[in-house]
Write an enzyme that holds these catalytic residues in place. Structure first.
Site, PDB file in Angstrom:
ATOM      1  N   GLY A 119     -22.431  15.137 -63.896  1.00 47.02           N
ATOM      2  CA  GLY A 119     -23.812  15.978 -65.007  1.00 47.02           C
ATOM      3  C   GLY A 119     -22.932  14.681 -66.760  1.00 47.02           C
ATOM      4  O   GLY A 119     -24.017  13.450 -66.763  1.00 47.02           O
ATOM      5  N   GLY A 120     -22.465  15.829 -67.141  1.00 45.34           N
ATOM      6  CA  GLY A 120     -22.352  14.792 -68.505  1.00 45.34           C
ATOM      7  C   GLY A 120     -21.340  13.875 -68.361  1.00 45.34           C
ATOM      8  O   GLY A 120     -21.803  13.283 -69.014  1.00 45.34           O
TER       9      GLY A 120
ATOM     10  N   SER B  68     -17.743  18.709 -62.983  1.00 45.67           N
ATOM     11  CA  SER B  68     -16.742  18.355 -64.049  1.00 45.67           C
ATOM     12  C   SER B  68     -16.223  17.473 -63.600  1.00 45.67           C
ATOM     13  O   SER B  68     -14.667  17.559 -63.944  1.00 45.67           O
ATOM     14  CB  SER B  68     -15.812  19.721 -64.254  1.00 45.67           C
ATOM     15  OG  SER B  68     -16.764  20.307 -65.056  1.00 45.67           O
TER      16      SER B  68
ATOM     17  N   GLY C 138     -20.306  21.810 -65.438  1.00 45.54           N
ATOM     18  CA  GLY C 138     -20.307  22.214 -66.635  1.00 45.54           C
ATOM     19  C   GLY C 138     -19.746  22.944 -67.568  1.00 45.54           C
ATOM     20  O   GLY C 138     -19.016  23.501 -68.729  1.00 45.54           O
TER      21      GLY C 138
ATOM     22  N   HIS D 228     -30.203  21.159 -56.659  1.00 48.07           N
ATOM     23  CA  HIS D 228     -28.955  21.659 -57.128  1.00 48.07           C
ATOM     24  C   HIS D 228     -29.539  23.066 -57.785  1.00 48.07           C
ATOM     25  O   HIS D 228     -30.405  23.804 -57.843  1.00 48.07           O
ATOM     26  CB  HIS D 228     -29.257  21.246 -58.678  1.00 48.07           C
ATOM     27  CG  HIS D 228     -28.583  20.559 -59.488  1.00 48.07           C
ATOM     28  ND1 HIS D 228     -28.520  21.825 -60.179  1.00 48.07           N
ATOM     29  CD2 HIS D 228     -26.914  19.650 -59.665  1.00 48.07           C
ATOM     30  CE1 HIS D 228     -26.732  21.185 -61.689  1.00 48.07           C
ATOM     31  NE2 HIS D 228     -26.936  19.819 -60.909  1.00 48.07           N
TER      32      HIS D 228
ATOM     33  N   TRP E 227     -28.764  12.793 -65.101  1.00 49.28           N
ATOM     34  CA  TRP E 227     -28.799  13.212 -66.245  1.00 49.28           C
ATOM     35  C   TRP E 227     -30.049  14.887 -66.757  1.00 49.28           C
ATOM     36  O   TRP E 227     -29.762  14.783 -67.946  1.00 49.28           O
ATOM     37  CB  TRP E 227     -29.770  11.807 -67.581  1.00 49.28           C
ATOM     38  CG  TRP E 227     -29.086  10.777 -67.453  1.00 49.28           C
ATOM     39  CD1 TRP E 227     -27.682  10.089 -66.421  1.00 49.28           C
ATOM     40  CD2 TRP E 227     -29.446   9.620 -68.038  1.00 49.28           C
ATOM     41  NE1 TRP E 227     -27.086   9.097 -66.803  1.00 49.28           N
ATOM     42  CE2 TRP E 227     -28.505   8.532 -67.836  1.00 49.28           C
ATOM     43  CE3 TRP E 227     -30.168   9.242 -68.621  1.00 49.28           C
ATOM     44  CZ2 TRP E 227     -28.193   7.453 -68.559  1.00 49.28           C
ATOM     45  CZ3 TRP E 227     -30.773   8.052 -69.437  1.00 49.28           C
ATOM     46  CH2 TRP E 227     -29.496   7.245 -69.388  1.00 49.28           C
TER      47      TRP E 227
HETATM   48  C1  PEP Z   1     -23.744  18.728 -61.921  1.00 49.70           C
HETATM   49  O1  PEP Z   1     -24.967  19.300 -62.728  1.00 49.70           O
HETATM   50  O2  PEP Z   1     -24.393  17.899 -60.778  1.00 49.70           O
HETATM   51  C2  PEP Z   1     -22.826  18.629 -62.507  1.00 49.70           C
HETATM   52  C3  PEP Z   1     -21.696  18.678 -61.271  1.00 49.70           C
HETATM   53  O3  PEP Z   1     -22.875  18.581 -64.016  1.00 49.70           O
HETATM   54  P1  PEP Z   1     -21.654  18.417 -65.070  1.00 49.70           P
HETATM   55  O4  PEP Z   1     -20.297  16.767 -63.833  1.00 49.70           O
HETATM   56  O5  PEP Z   1     -21.529  18.686 -66.253  1.00 49.70           O
HETATM   57  O6  PEP Z   1     -20.023  19.631 -64.547  1.00 49.70           O
END
Ligand code: PEP
Length: 243
Positions: free
Chosen positions: A224-225, A203, A164, A91, A10
Site C-alpha cells: 500500500g503506502g 507494512s 498501514g 481487500h 494506491w
Molecule cells: C494494503 O493496503 O494492501 C497494504 C498492504 O497497505 P500497507 O502496505 O500500507 O500496509
C-alpha cells in the site's frame, strides 16, 4: 514455479501529476526479474495502461455484475476495457467499510475471471483472531468461501493488523501462514496449486522486503503506502527480483 509479483495498491491516492511515479516504476520494471502490477485509482486507469507499458495495471475493486443500475460502481468488463489485466477483490478495507463478505468476494472474483482479468483475492485475520490463535483457521475459511474453483487467481495474505500500521508478523508467523495457504491450494487444485502466486501484504517497506521474500512460499508482495513513491517501491521490486 509461481510468478514473482510486486503489486502496488494506491487506494484513494493519486492525481494525473502522479503519473510520473508510475512511469518511473514502469521504467525500472524493465530491469527486474519479477512482474509489477500497479492498481491506481479508477481515474488514472486509462492513462496508466497507455503510458506504463512495462508493468501491468489493475483495478482496486469490481462489481459482480457486468453492467446495470449500480451507481458509482465499476464492472470487471469496464476495467478490462481500459486495458487493465488484474483487479483486487476482498481487500480488508472493502470487507470492513463496504460490508463485503466472502460470498460477494467470490462473485467478484468470478466476474473478474469471466472478463479475462486475474483477480488478486485478499484474505487476512484481525488482531483478535491472531491473538486467540485462530489466524490460520480464519484465513483457511476465507479461502474456502471466497476463492472460486479456478486456478487463474493470485492470493494476497494481508493480516489486517499489519496494514498501514508499520507492524508486521514475525518471519516465523509469515512462513507458517504461507505454508498453510500453499498446502490448502495444493489440496484444492492439485499440482496447479503449486503455481498460484501467494503475496504477503501489510507494512512492506524497502527495509523488510528482502527478509519477507526469503520465505519459501512468499511469491511477492501487495504494497500500500510504500507503492506510492517510486523511491520506496523500486527497492521492493529489486528485493523481489533478487530473491
Ligand atoms: C494494503 O493496503 O494492501 C497494504 C498492504 O497497505 P500497507 O502496505 O500500507 O500496509
Amino acid at each position: 514455479m509461481p510468478t514473482k509479483i510486486a503489486a502496488g495498491n494506491w487506494k484513494m491516492n493519486g492525481l494525473q501529476t502522479d503519473m510520473l511515479e508510475l512511469q518511473l516504476i514502469s521504467k525500472a520494471a524493465e530491469q527486474m526479474d519479477c512482474r509489477t502490477i500497479i492498481c491506481p485509482p479508477t481515474t488514472l486507469l486509462g492513462n496508466a495502461t497507455k503510458f506504463s507499458k512495462e508493468i501491468f495495471i489493475g483495478g482496486q475493486d469490481c462489481h459482480p455484475e457486468p453492467s446495470g443500475a449500480y451507481t458509482g460502481d465499476i464492472s470487471a468488463n469496464m476495467l478490462a476495457d481500459t486495458g487493465a489485466s488484474y483487479v483486487l477483490v476482498g481487500h480488508s478495507e472493502r470487507r470492513s467499510y463496504h460490508g463485503e463478505n466472502s460470498t460477494i468476494v467470490r462473485a467478484k472474483a468470478e466476474a473478474a475471471i469471466a472478463a479475462t482479468l486475474k483477480p488478486v483475492i485478499c484474505v487476512g485475520e484481525n488482531l483478535q483472531q491472531r491473538k486467540s490463535g485462530d489466524a490460520i483457521e480464519t484465513v483457511s475459511s476465507q479461502i474456502k468461501d471466497s476463492v472460486p474453483a479456478n486456478s487463474e487467481i493470485i492470493l494476497a495474505y494481508e493480516p489486517i493488523w499489519a496494514i498501514g500500521t508499520g507492524v508486521i508478523p514475525s518471519f516465523k508467523e509469515i512462513c507458517q501462514m504461507h505454508d498453510a495457504i500453499r498446502a490448502l491450494l495444493i489440496k484444492n487444485y492439485g499440482s496447479i496449486g503449486q503455481k498460484i502466486s501467494i503475496l504477503y501484504g501489510g507494512s512492506v517497506k524497502p527495509s523488510n522486503a528482502a527478509e519477507i521474500f526469503s520465505a519459501t512460499n512468499v511469491n511477492g508482495a501487495l504494497v500500500g503506502g510504500a507503492s506510492l513513491k517510486s523511491t520506496d517501491f523500486i527497492p521492493i521490486m529489486r528485493a523481489l527480483s533478487k530473491s
